[in-house]
Design an enzyme around this catalytic site. Structure first.
Site, mmCIF file in Angstrom:
data_model
loop_
_atom_site.group_PDB
_atom_site.id
_atom_site.type_symbol
_atom_site.label_atom_id
_atom_site.label_comp_id
_atom_site.label_asym_id
_atom_site.label_seq_id
_atom_site.Cartn_x
_atom_site.Cartn_y
_atom_site.Cartn_z
ATOM 1 N N ASP A 5 24.759 40.497 55.664
ATOM 2 C CA ASP A 5 25.462 39.684 54.513
ATOM 3 C C ASP A 5 25.224 38.179 54.830
ATOM 4 O OD1 ASP A 5 27.026 38.953 52.316
ATOM 5 O OD2 ASP A 5 28.662 39.069 53.570
ATOM 6 N N ARG B 64 27.677 26.985 47.178
ATOM 7 C CA ARG B 64 28.087 28.075 46.364
ATOM 8 C C ARG B 64 28.646 27.386 44.967
ATOM 9 N NH1 ARG B 64 29.502 32.774 48.913
ATOM 10 N NH2 ARG B 64 31.483 33.157 47.547
#
Length: 1103
Positions: free
Chosen positions: A415, A606
């Site tokens: 991840d 992000r």
């Protein structure tokens, strides 16, 4: 017909035959306080009691169940058959020789499993016997947790855990809310808000609850912690009021009550039907490659055993074809033997030879391997290099069955957020109304503007900026708490106003970073009071009524709130991924915001987009009605809600976007490079945006700047996807000299896996690194499985820190959880857990390398020493006319694997370090020497097997030629008998196989010396003791004084020394020749390390 089918036992049998399947309803009906309807049509439903049962056995079923499980192992079952054969027919060895080792193995394993189960029983009894308070007959009744029934109203006080899954009825707060922490379920330490329906929230006393008439209809139990579908019908003033129930109304067993004095809830799922119990059932068993190799070797040796037994039986009858050997003068047959069936006699002889040679199968191998894995796993937890001081977390082992698999990994699936990065979010940039801003000194500064003013609070915002930050401050699920100075139990309490000690608590670090940034910009979220959300805009207090929350889900990739502004307007604020916001936007600076979002992503930030929509009064009434219908539906609630959410979240006005930085963890780049040099391919699987994921991949070294990056993104059809894959395959073939990296998004991956799986795999395997972005949790697991089941069957490892990584962690051969900030669910479901990604290199390159070397040698050595053990027995039959005479005494047969040769290999398998750990870390390429199960392949297996046969031939014929013809070797002039000869062979064998283990040992500790030389000494001491006494309970005294007489002969000592040296000299010569002519990388590293003289002890790095 119906009357006999009403009988319970008959009905159960009838159901098992499938003739009368039980009626499984999709929903359950729970009558609150167990007030059942009085009419005759009511059929009571049966529910589980509230006992938690994690134990495996009971007092009654322990023996049969445990024996059944143990005899499912091929070696145990085989020895059981041999033992039964020895009991039934006349065999050359005593049944004790097979029965005692079998009994020892079965008993040790049973004691271990019984003790573990006793601990589980003890824990269950503590949980089931915990005191609880239940509302019954108008009062509070104290009872035990196991006595709670579905429908009971349970009172839970502050800081207590919920004893069952409860639907919240009321709390000590007027609005019926409470806060809980689910740390024991999913590891999330943030406070979660749960609500009661308005009709029951006012019932805050036992007396009021006693008047409640209500029925709950909900789904049957399921493991998903975050899903609950139901409705409650409350009878008030002869009128039924229906309210929807969702996850926010359900209090899960195992969660803890916070910030409320007490609550009342009705039990809907109890005992083993509670979500906690359904969630933590044992995972599917993973088997290592070494275990599979062991089973293959067992079958090969079983074939060798059958071959030897059949050959011996045939040769016996061939020998007895001559009349003088069939019935010699000294051994006449009885009349019964002459008339017995030749077929039965042949079978009996075959079974006798089978028993004689059965020790070629090592029964103690499984026990030794289990002990090695269990004891060896402690070294991971003790390793100080895997200890993270900041969080005070050390590595943990959840299963010791896969230790050696850490040395065989070929693919790592990781991840990104929280695994490669810190998961500590910092607000950096935003785009508002098409203008890009940066945060500098707590102020919002447009791009390109220089800052020449001092630090201080923001004094003004434009209308667009204010609306943007209001959306950020209202569209979230953040809780506010501040330090309490009056000495509360928690140290925290919820606050509705801002204080200096105020702190935000959020389930997502992104949300917390955005709300904190909004506060710095002058729009501060102040807390909630019931359904009122309070904010302060540049010091001015405003209250918004929260009407609806449209929860985030992975399919929509956005979340929304509908609020009522102070002026009465109904406004929808929504935030989410740009792919889910942009298509639903009708106005706003769309193109400029899109450019800014791509720019944010290219910097590794992000991104989230923010939008809003205003509703007219008529639109809101229609939306409210549809939401109520969807939320009260028992069937297909999720689908109905998804349709309503899509209807609401359209025609949006774009406000802007945010860019939040998630810093890389320490030494991520070095770790990925080490894995690459070790021959391990690293794939990054993330839910992030394409540009963000690529930027982070470049930053962490997953992608190199010189790498040719190929893309399979935004594919809309199978045809386009197939064509793009073919183009990529051609490009790789044309540019095969340079390295390639592949980027795939979730949508394209779904198309690729649908019909073009083989082509997709070819492209992926040709790439040095693969990045999969916009991935759903199940897609991560599918990718892992795709590689796992490919023709090469590579060993896969998955590593992640969040609940969304659990599926791939469980799917991979080895699953590793990161102890991060996204809860502990990944850690709970993993095989190993570490605090940081950088620890992965030592876990694989050092611990994995050692574990594999140790257990591979252990397995091969076990088969080797058993071939050495039983082959002389086979050769001896040629000298005794296949009369099934045993070469060794029964006690020696029994103790060979249990006592004489067991400890040196066990200690070797715990402490061996053939190369210094520092060398293994600085030279990752050494990992390649053991990849693909190299030490348990066909060639090493043949080497150890032929070595065993070779040594056995030297033992037997060396002893025979040195001693067999001399008739005066004993001091009293007696000849050597068969027991003396067998003892000589056995003595040579014990010394040789022990010394062989010593030759394999590179890392000597005092324990290695103790067990190596101690095993040989113990054999001599035991043999002198055993042969020096007449044992009254033995029916024969064959070994009396045999060993003493053997050792009194100088010729015997000469034979022992010559035979041992001969065996080991050939082995040493072979090792020396191969090391000089064909040295491996590992052997070169051993020489290099020795030359530099830096020998340090690995154990010094441990606790």
């Amino acid at each position: 017909m119906d009357s006999w089918r009403d009988c319970g036992l008959v009905r159960w049998v009838w159901q098992q035959l499938g003739c009368d399947p039980p009626n499984h309803s999709e929903t359950r009906t729970v009558y609150v306080a167990n007030r059942f309807p009085q009419h005759g049509h009511y059929v009571p439903q049966k529910f589980a009691d509230n006992r938690i049962i994690s134990s495996k056995y009971t007092v009654l079923n322990f023996v049969p169940k445990n024996l059944f499980e143990q005899f499912r192992r091929i070696a145990n079952f085989y020895f059981l058959i041999i033992f039964l054969v020895q009991l039934m027919i006349d065999t050359p060895t005593s049944p004790v020789t097979s029965g005692l080792p079998l009994f020892f193995v079965i008993t040790v394993t049973a004691i271990k499993q019984g003790y573990e189960d006793w601990l589980r029983h003890k824990a269950d009894n503590e949980v089931n016997g915990a005191p609880v308070y239940v509302v019954r007959s108008g009062g509070l009744v104290k009872t035990r947790s196991k006595n709670i029934r579905v429908g009971d109203i349970v009172r839970v006080a502050k800081d207590e855990t919920f004893p069952a899954d409860l639907v919240l009825l009321s709390s000590d707060r007027v609005n019926g809310s409470c806060h809980v922490t689910t740390a024991s379920l999913d590891g999330e330490t943030n406070l979660k808000t749960h609500l009661a329906v308005p009709e029951t929230a006012v019932l805050q006393s036992v007396a009021n609850l006693d008047t409640l008439i209500a029925v709950i209809e909900c789904q049957q139990p399921e493991a998903d912690l975050y899903r609950f579908v139901g409705r409650i019908t409350v009878r008030q003033h002869s009128e039924d009021i229906v309210r929807p129930l969702g996850p926010e109304n359900l209090l899960l067993r195992g969660a803890r009550l916070k910030n409320a004095k007490e609550i009342f809830g009705v039990a809907v799922y109890t005992g083993m039907e509670a979500k906690m119990a359904l969630n933590y059932k044992s995972k599917s068993q993973k088997r290592s490659a070494v275990e599979k190799s062991m089973n293959t070797f067992l079958l090969v040796y079983l074939i060798i055993l059958l071959f030897e037994a059949i050959l011996s039986t045939i040769l016996k009858y061939a020998w007895q074809a001559e009349e003088k050997w069939d019935e010699p003068w000294y051994n006449h047959k009885t009349e019964q033997e002459r008339n017995s069936s030749k077929i039965l006699k042949f079978i009996s002889d075959f079974l006798a030879f089978l028993v004689l040679y059965n020790f070629i199968i090592p029964i103690s191998l499984y026990v030794t391997v289990e002990m090695q894995k269990f004891l060896g796993s402690f070294f991971i937890g003790w390793d100080l290099d895997l200890y993270h001081e900041e969080s005070n977390q050390r590595a943990q082992v959840n299963t010791s069955d896969l230790n050696e698999e850490l040395g065989q990994v070929e693919y790592v699936f990781t991840d990104k957020t929280g695994t490669l990065t810190e998961n500590e979010m910092q607000f950096r940039e935003c785009s508002v109304n098409g203008i890009k801003y940066q945060e500098i000194n707590g102020k919002l500064v447009p791009e390109g503007v220089t800052v020449d003013f001092p630090d201080g609070p923001t004094t003004s915002l434009s209308m667009e900026e204010e609306l943007f930050f209001k959306a950020v401050s209202l569209c979230h699920t953040v809780q506010i708490c501040h330090d309490q100075v009056d000495g509360s139990v928690d140290g925290f309490q919820c606050s509705n106003g801002i204080s200096q000690q105020q702190e935000y608590y959020a389930s997502s670090p992104d949300e917390k970073a955005l709300v904190e940034a909004s506060r710095r910009m002058g729009v501060a979220f102040s807390g909630t009071n019931g359904d009122i959300m309070e904010i302060r805009t540049l010091g001015k207090h405003e209250s918004f009524k929260l009407l609806h929350v449209l929860e985030f889900d992975a399919n929509r990739r956005r979340m929304s709130v509908i609020v009522q502004s102070p002026s009465g307007d109904k406004i929808l604020f929504t935030k989410g991924a740009e792919s889910s916001i942009f298509p639903n936007t009708k106005s706003g600076e769309l193109e400029r915001t899109r450019v800014h979002v791509d720019d944010f992503a290219s910097k590794g930030l992000r991104t989230l987009c923010i939008a809003y929509r205003r509703f007219t009064a008529e639109e809101y009434l229609e939306i409210d009605r549809r939401l109520h219908e969807a939320r009260t539906a028992l069937q297909q609630r999720e689908d109905r809600l998804a349709d309503v959410f899509d209807l609401i979240e359209r025609d949006l006005e774009l406000l802007g976007a945010t860019g939040v930085e998630d810093k890389l963890q320490e030494k991520v780049q070095e770790t990925i490079e080490c894995l690459r040099v070790a021959g391990i391919k690293v794939w990054v699987l993330t839910g992030d945006k394409h540009e963000t994921a690529v930027s982070v991949s470049l930053a962490c070294g997953h992608f190199h700047r010189t790498m040719n990056i190929l893309e399979l993104v935004q594919q809309k059809s199978d045809r386009d996807c197939a064509e793009q894959l073919r183009q990529l395959a051609r490009r790789i073939q044309d540019d095969h000299i340079i390295q390639h990296g592949l980027v795939v998004d979730g949508a394209s991956l779904s198309l690729a896996l649908r019909e073009h799986e083989k082509l997709f795999m070819e492209v992926c395997k040709s790439c040095s690194a693969v990045l999969c972005c916009r991935m759903a949790p199940l897609q991560k697991a599918k990718v892992v499985r795709l590689i796992k089941i490919s023709p090469e069957k590579p060993i896969t490892l998955a590593i992640g820190d969040g609940a969304n990584d659990v599926s791939m962690i469980q799917e991979a051969h080895v699953g590793i959880g990161i102890m991060g900030k996204e809860g502990r669910q990944a850690v709970r479901n993993s095989d190993y857990a570490i605090a940081r990604f950088k620890f992965l290199s030592k876990l694989l390159l050092v611990h994995g390398h050692y574990y594999y070397i140790r257990i591979a040698t252990l397995v091969q050595y076990f088969f080797y020493k058993n071939v050495c053990f039983i082959t002389p027995q086979f050769l001896y039959q040629f000298l005794c006319l296949f009369s099934q005479q045993t070469l060794y005494d029964s006690v020696y047969l029994t103790l060979y694997n249990i006592c004489f040769t067991s400890l040196p290999v066990l200690v070797y398998s715990l402490f061996e370090q053939h190369v210094h750990p520092h060398v293994l870390q600085t030279k990752p390429a050494l990992y390649r020497d053991i990849s693909k199960n190299a030490l348990l392949g066909f060639k090493p297996f043949l080497y150890w097997t032929f070595l065993g046969f070779g040594h056995a031939f030297v033992f037997f014929f060396g002893s025979y030629f040195l001693m067999g013809e001399d008739t005066s070797l004993l001091g009293n002039g007696q000849m050597f008998g068969n027991w003396t000869f067998g003892t000589l062979v056995f003595t040579v064998m014990v010394i040789t196989v022990t010394m062989k283990m010593a030759l394999e040992t590179h890392f000597w500790t005092w324990l290695n010396h103790f067990v190596t030389w101690g095993s040989i000494a113990f054999y001599f001491i035991f043999s002198l003791f055993y042969g020096g006494i007449i044992w009254p309970f033995l029916h024969t005294q064959d070994m009396y004084f045999v060993f003493v007489q053997l050792l009194s002969s100088g010729s015997a000592w000469f034979a022992i020394i010559i035979v041992v040296i001969t065996c080991l000299f050939l082995d040493v010569m072979k090792k020396v020749a191969y090391r000089h002519l064909y040295p491996t990388s590992t052997e070169k590293a051993q020489v290099s390390r020795t030359v530099h003289g830096h020998q340090t002890v690995f154990a010094e790095r441990l606790f």
